[in-house]
Design a protein around this motif. Sequence first.
Motif: not given
Ligand SMILES: C[S@@+](CC[C@H](N)C(=O)[O-])C[C@H]1O[C@@H](n2cnc3c(N)ncnc32)[C@H](O)[C@@H]1O
Length: 290
Positions: A143, A75, A39, A147, A98
């Motif tokens: 994005l 993030c 990623f 999740h 997380l």
């Molecule tokens: C695809 S990445 C996107 C990262 C960034 N925002 C970007 O646009 O490049 C999604 C992120 O959401 C995090 N995530 C998933 N569930 C979460 C939650 N309940 N609370 C905080 N972060 C979470 C994942 O670990 C992952 O790092």
Amino acid sequence: MISISMLKAIVKDYTASPHLSRVPEPQLIIDEAENVEAFDAACTGNGPITPIYLFVTSHVAQVISGCEKVLDLGCGSGRLLTQHALANPRISFTAIDLSTEMLGRADEHLRENHIQNVDLRVQDMTNLKDFANQTFDAVISSLALHHLPDERSLEACFKEIRRVLKPNGRIFLYDYCLPKIPGTIDYLLSRTSSDQPKVLNEDALNSMKAAFPYAYFKQLIRENFPDNIETYTTALCSFMTILKSPSRKLSRDHEKHFHSIYQSLNAKNRQIYQDVAQLFKFNGLKSLIK
Ligand SMILES: C[S@@+](CC[C@H](N)C(=O)[O-])C[C@H]1O[C@@H](n2cnc3c(N)ncnc32)[C@H](O)[C@@H]1O
């Protein structure tokens, strides 16, 4: 101009009957080293996520202009966060995720770029327990919402956003949304999959299948936020959404910053930028870069 292949794909989706149901992500957070690496690499240089980041950062800057404290939900490895922090040096960012693996990467990127205006925290976006009511001027996310495991979690997240926002606080939430047919997902992935690692293509496929329907985003906005929140999706076929407060005017220098990033994109990524920008423009969201 929008590409012919994109036009064909969205018309096909527009004329189809819906038959996709949401399938939650098999791994709710991104914590495996291989997935984090793939990623992170896709978000830099001329990786496939770079044009999307430009689209997002240029819109986010217009929403958070004049804010002091901004919270970024999910993030990830911090590449996008780094761009927000560099483009908006007077704003103080708090960013949560997380995944400690992702936050470790984010910390590295912030250090490499000598960034001082970001605080990273391990926190769940459905339970923002570290933050008191009315702490932030704006909440942003990119994005990450797809999740969440189910509609109840997305609803909890929206309620938390509302709680930690100051009165008249601002939002910019960007994510995939679920198209009507699998062929649309196949087309969107095919645009970048040939030169990407298998693990990234699998993650992207899982993400698009896990997207919430646009109608559900709109419902949550109606239920939780004031009337002035703008809701956008891609024309003819809802596969991305932007839920945002009204934009503010940027300074000339700030605009130039985003134009110079556009100039640095390769031809393929400029076309991806244009396709996304045009699809939102048809539905009323103007791009900073013409
Ligand atoms: C695809 S990445 C996107 C990262 C960034 N925002 C970007 O646009 O490049 C999604 C992120 O959401 C995090 N995530 C998933 N569930 C979460 C939650 N309940 N609370 C905080 N972060 C979470 C994942 O670990 C992952 O790092």
